[in-house]
Write an enzyme that holds these catalytic residues in place. Structure first.
Site, PDB file in Angstrom:
ATOM      1  N   THR A   1      40.674  33.503  47.530  1.00 18.74           N
ATOM      2  CA  THR A   1      39.574  34.474  47.472  1.00 18.74           C
ATOM      3  C   THR A   1      38.976  34.721  48.856  1.00 18.74           C
ATOM      4  OG1 THR A   1      39.081  33.513  45.308  1.00 18.74           O
ATOM      5  CG2 THR A   1      37.451  35.032  46.192  1.00 18.74           C
TER       6      THR A   1
ATOM      7  N   ARG B   1      42.392  27.846  52.328  1.00 17.54           N
ATOM      8  CA  ARG B   1      41.615  26.604  52.168  1.00 17.54           C
ATOM      9  C   ARG B   1      42.514  25.500  51.675  1.00 17.54           C
ATOM     10  NH1 ARG B   1      35.892  28.282  49.490  1.00 17.54           N
ATOM     11  NH2 ARG B   1      35.575  29.970  50.979  1.00 17.54           N
TER      12      ARG B   1
ATOM     13  N   SER C   1      33.562  27.121  53.454  1.00 22.38           N
ATOM     14  CA  SER C   1      32.337  27.594  52.807  1.00 22.38           C
ATOM     15  C   SER C   1      31.550  26.475  52.127  1.00 22.38           C
ATOM     16  CB  SER C   1      32.695  28.713  51.828  1.00 22.38           C
ATOM     17  OG  SER C   1      31.546  29.248  51.245  1.00 22.38           O
ATOM     18  N   HIS C   2      31.465  26.531  50.809  1.00 24.24           N
ATOM     19  CA  HIS C   2      30.637  25.589  50.051  1.00 24.24           C
ATOM     20  C   HIS C   2      31.424  24.371  49.604  1.00 24.24           C
ATOM     21  CE1 HIS C   2      32.720  28.517  47.685  1.00 24.24           C
ATOM     22  NE2 HIS C   2      32.791  27.612  46.724  1.00 24.24           N
TER      23      HIS C   2
ATOM     24  N   ASP D   1      24.613  27.718  52.169  1.00 33.25           N
ATOM     25  CA  ASP D   1      25.761  26.837  51.970  1.00 33.25           C
ATOM     26  C   ASP D   1      26.358  26.382  53.300  1.00 33.25           C
ATOM     27  OD1 ASP D   1      26.813  29.309  52.686  1.00 33.25           O
ATOM     28  OD2 ASP D   1      28.659  28.968  51.571  1.00 33.25           O
TER      29      ASP D   1
ATOM     30  N   ASP E   1      28.675  27.400  55.378  1.00 38.03           N
ATOM     31  CA  ASP E   1      28.842  28.354  56.479  1.00 38.03           C
ATOM     32  C   ASP E   1      27.755  29.414  56.529  1.00 38.03           C
ATOM     33  OD1 ASP E   1      29.842  29.397  54.082  1.00 38.03           O
ATOM     34  OD2 ASP E   1      31.114  30.820  55.142  1.00 38.03           O
TER      35      ASP E   1
ATOM     36  N   ASP F   1      26.613  31.712  54.345  1.00 38.51           N
ATOM     37  CA  ASP F   1      26.662  33.056  53.771  1.00 38.51           C
ATOM     38  C   ASP F   1      26.075  33.139  52.362  1.00 38.51           C
ATOM     39  OD1 ASP F   1      28.776  31.734  52.633  1.00 38.51           O
ATOM     40  OD2 ASP F   1      30.288  33.263  53.085  1.00 38.51           O
ATOM     41  N   ARG F   2      25.886  31.983  51.711  1.00 38.47           N
ATOM     42  CA  ARG F   2      25.294  32.020  50.364  1.00 38.47           C
ATOM     43  C   ARG F   2      23.789  31.780  50.421  1.00 38.47           C
ATOM     44  NH1 ARG F   2      29.340  29.361  45.927  1.00 38.47           N
ATOM     45  NH2 ARG F   2      31.124  30.636  46.493  1.00 38.47           N
TER      46      ARG F   2
ATOM     47  N   THR G   1      36.176  39.962  42.257  1.00 42.58           N
ATOM     48  CA  THR G   1      35.486  38.845  42.906  1.00 42.58           C
ATOM     49  C   THR G   1      36.016  38.649  44.324  1.00 42.58           C
ATOM     50  OG1 THR G   1      35.146  37.757  40.798  1.00 42.58           O
ATOM     51  CG2 THR G   1      35.138  36.348  42.743  1.00 42.58           C
TER      52      THR G   1
ATOM     53  N   GLU H   1      27.079  39.114  44.609  1.00 43.04           N
ATOM     54  CA  GLU H   1      27.933  38.438  43.630  1.00 43.04           C
ATOM     55  C   GLU H   1      27.092  37.382  42.922  1.00 43.04           C
ATOM     56  OE1 GLU H   1      32.320  37.923  44.608  1.00 43.04           O
ATOM     57  OE2 GLU H   1      31.353  37.290  46.451  1.00 43.04           O
TER      58      GLU H   1
ATOM     59  N   SER I   1      27.827  34.480  42.507  1.00 42.91           N
ATOM     60  CA  SER I   1      28.057  33.191  43.145  1.00 42.91           C
ATOM     61  C   SER I   1      27.121  32.973  44.337  1.00 42.91           C
ATOM     62  CB  SER I   1      29.514  33.085  43.567  1.00 42.91           C
ATOM     63  OG  SER I   1      29.868  34.206  44.359  1.00 42.91           O
TER      64      SER I   1
ATOM     65  N   LYS J   1      28.548  38.244  53.438  1.00 37.02           N
ATOM     66  CA  LYS J   1      27.285  37.929  52.782  1.00 37.02           C
ATOM     67  C   LYS J   1      26.470  37.093  53.750  1.00 37.02           C
ATOM     68  CE  LYS J   1      29.749  34.467  50.137  1.00 37.02           C
ATOM     69  NZ  LYS J   1      30.728  34.458  49.068  1.00 37.02           N
TER      70      LYS J   1
ATOM     71  N   ARG K   1      36.633  29.810  35.286  1.00 35.70           N
ATOM     72  CA  ARG K   1      35.236  30.244  35.290  1.00 35.70           C
ATOM     73  C   ARG K   1      35.017  31.172  34.095  1.00 35.70           C
ATOM     74  NH1 ARG K   1      33.630  28.259  40.120  1.00 35.70           N
ATOM     75  NH2 ARG K   1      34.681  28.830  42.062  1.00 35.70           N
TER      76      ARG K   1
END
Ligand code: G1P
Ligand code: ZN
Length: 547
Positions: free
Chosen positions: A22, A26, A117-118, A281, A283, A285-286, A348, A367, A369, A380, A500
């Site tokens: 996505t 990773r 990311s998270h 988060d 990085d 972005d959240r 997504t 989103e 998320s 984001k 999910r």
């Protein structure tokens, strides 16, 4: 003795598992540490891109374990491919939105963002590499697929030896033909935010007894938060929690959601709750937004932002359109319809917003998320979202809970929850999705849990700008009682599979806007589990997490 800066070719075996998900490639740190693993992927990126000679590249990330080694490896391969300038942050740290801004602002050919990311960090945690194009946005699927195809053929790569890069302080350094700039990206970022928000009003708000708590979860945003909230807005130093960035995030799972950051929900529910509680988060972005007594659902947050956009300086000129990912609730659509502006529904993954932003079709997107942002960048942006809410609070002088309740009163409430099922056996998860997908058409008209299924589809997206197609982007089932269930498999995990399930129920009855979330959605959750035969395929009778 090998000479510094001299290009040399290294032979290697191709790796066959470097398909980005996505948001970039990773894998476990242990995978990235295999001989030539990162090198192969970086070589594949350079071969695919064929960057013009003398290009500049932004390289940096959330500072997680393995970042410094990765930056050194990338710089050595980059110089062998003709890159002439690398710009990074102090200690190689760049929040994702700040990196996106730098790419655009400095006219770079692109950026290599080193982040998972998270996902948790540390030697046993995850690492990631994401390529962003010159627009500052994540590479589109066509590009990531081309990189993947190339990666499967790489049996040699070009590199050179560089001295250890000096990353601990700002400055500009020359290494052979490579210029390395270490910039204070927190200051650059704060300058950009000053152009979007009413800093004077927020300073007044914070100076008149209102309190903010921002939790950086020992991830990348600590220095940014300090610059923005403390230096520029006058908030006290202790309003930033866990502000020191650490390579293993101090053991935190750096995901700002009510499960992984449950301590913030506790703070919001305590008598000492500050007026605004927020987190970001790994990085940056959240975003997670809470006020006394509640967490704002990310789906509601973006809808509320749209409803109040005209109060925020950067958005007074109007909003061309908005977008949300398919599983995100339709709260945003409701507001967009009332303003007579388009609301796009994308698959997504943030990258699907980029073409819409670039073409000027949208100004705000989000989103479920915990990702929200606007046309000011192509990623984001966690702190941006916190500033948006702080600006709203300073403007409206109402508690967060009242702003949310007023919004529901006006538009109705989209009760919403995501359930994650961690499934060890990837094949079992894929079979569940395949079987459910194959039977979708037969579901329409069936009666389940007191409602009739009115629509069932496998989401396919045609990008309105480049007309590319993305299929199998999630299964959606709609029912006659204004409810919807969406099923999809996560594309960001590094082991097993995560199913999910997104549950949404719309209620617009003034007496029913403050019912308990879990209880309200419980019948829908049962319906979702029964339709997909979750226990049958996975042995799981309840979700691993409900967010
Ligand atoms: C998750 C989120 C998605 C987000 C992505 C990157 O992807 O669901 O909205 O864009 O992380 O932050 P998933 O694991 O579901 O594929
Ligand atoms: Zn992130």
């Amino acid at each position: 003795m090998r000479k510094l800066y001299e290009t040399r070719e290294i032979s290697c075996q191709p790796y066959l598992d470097q398909r980005p998900g996505t948001a970039g490639l990773r894998k476990k740190v242990t995978s990235f540490k295999q001989p030539h693993y990162l090198q192969t992927y970086i070589e594949a990126i350079f071969r695919t891109l064929r960057m013009p000679a003398d290009s500049s590249l932004i390289v940096g990330g959330d500072g997680r374990y393995f970042s410094l080694e990765a930056i050194q490896i990338i710089a050595e391969i980059a110089i062998a491919h003709g890159v002439r300038q690398i710009i990074t942050g102090i200690d190689g740290r760049l929040a994702t939105p700040a990196a996106s801004y730098l790419i655009r602002n400095r006219g770079a050919a692109g950026g290599l963002l080193l982040t998972a990311s998270h996902n948790p960090g540390g030697p046993d945690g995850d690492f990631g590499v994401k390529f962003n194009t010159a627009s500052g946005g994540q590479a589109p699927e066509s590009l990531t697929e081309a990189i993947y195809a190339n990666s499967r053929t790489i049996n040699r790569y070009s590199t050179c030896d560089l001295p250890d890069l000096p990353l601990s302080a700002t400055g500009t350094y020359q290494f052979g033909q490579l210029s390395l700039e270490v910039t204070d990206s927190a200051a650059d970022y704060a300058d950009q935010m000053e152009g979007l928000f009413n800093f004077e009003k927020m300073r007044d708000y914070l100076g008149s007894g209102h309190r903010l708590a921002f939790d950086a979860l020992h991830a990348v945003t600590g220095p940014y938060a300090r610059e923005v909230f403390c230096r520029r807005l006058g908030a006290p130093d202790d309003c930033i929690l866990h502000s020191e960035p650490l390579p293993d995030f101090g053991g935190f799972h750096p995901d700002p959601n009510p499960v992984d950051a449950a301590h913030l929900v506790d703070l919001a529910n305590s008598p000492q709750a500050p007026d605004l509680i927020a987190a970001s988060d790994g990085d940056g972005d959240r975003n997670m937004i809470l006020g006394p007594g509640l967490m704002v659902s990310p789906c509601d947050s973006v809808a509320i932002m749209l409803a109040h956009a005209s109060r925020v300086p950067g958005y007074t000129r109007g909003i061309a359109g908005v977008a949300r990912s398919m599983p995100t609730s339709r709260a945003l659509d409701q507001v967009a319809a009332s303003m007579d502006i388009p609301c796009f529904e994308t698959p997504t993954g943030w990258r699907f917003f980029c073409n819409l932003l670039e073409a000027g079709l949208i100004d705000l997107c989000g989103e479920e998320s915990f990702g929200t942002s606007s046309s000011h960048t192509r990623e984001k942006d966690g702190l941006w979202a916190v500033l948006f809410w702080l600006n709203l609070l300073a403007e409206l002088r109402q508690p967060v809970g009242d702003i949310v309740a007023d919004h529901w009163g006006r538009f109705g409430r989209h009760y919403y929850q995501r359930q994650d099922f961690f499934i060890e056996n990837l094949d079992a998860a894929q079979t569940l999705i395949n079987e459910l997908g194959a039977g979708l058409a037969g579901l329409i008209g069936q009666s389940v849990g007191g409602a009739t299924i009115t629509q069932a589809s496998d989401f396919c997206y045609e990008d309105p700008v480049d007309h590319s197609h993305s299929s199998h982007q999630g299964l959606s089932v709609e029912c006659s009682d204004d409810s919807r269930i969406v099923y999809r498999l996560s594309g960001t995990g590094t082991e097993g599979a995560t199913l999910r399930i997104y549950l949404e129920k719309y209620i617009n009855d003034a007496g029913k806007l403050a019912m308990p979330l879990g209880q309200t959605l419980a019948p829908l959750a049962d319906r979702a589990a029964a339709l997909a035969r979750i226990e049958h395929y996975t042995g799981l009778s309840r979700p691993t997490a409900a967010i």
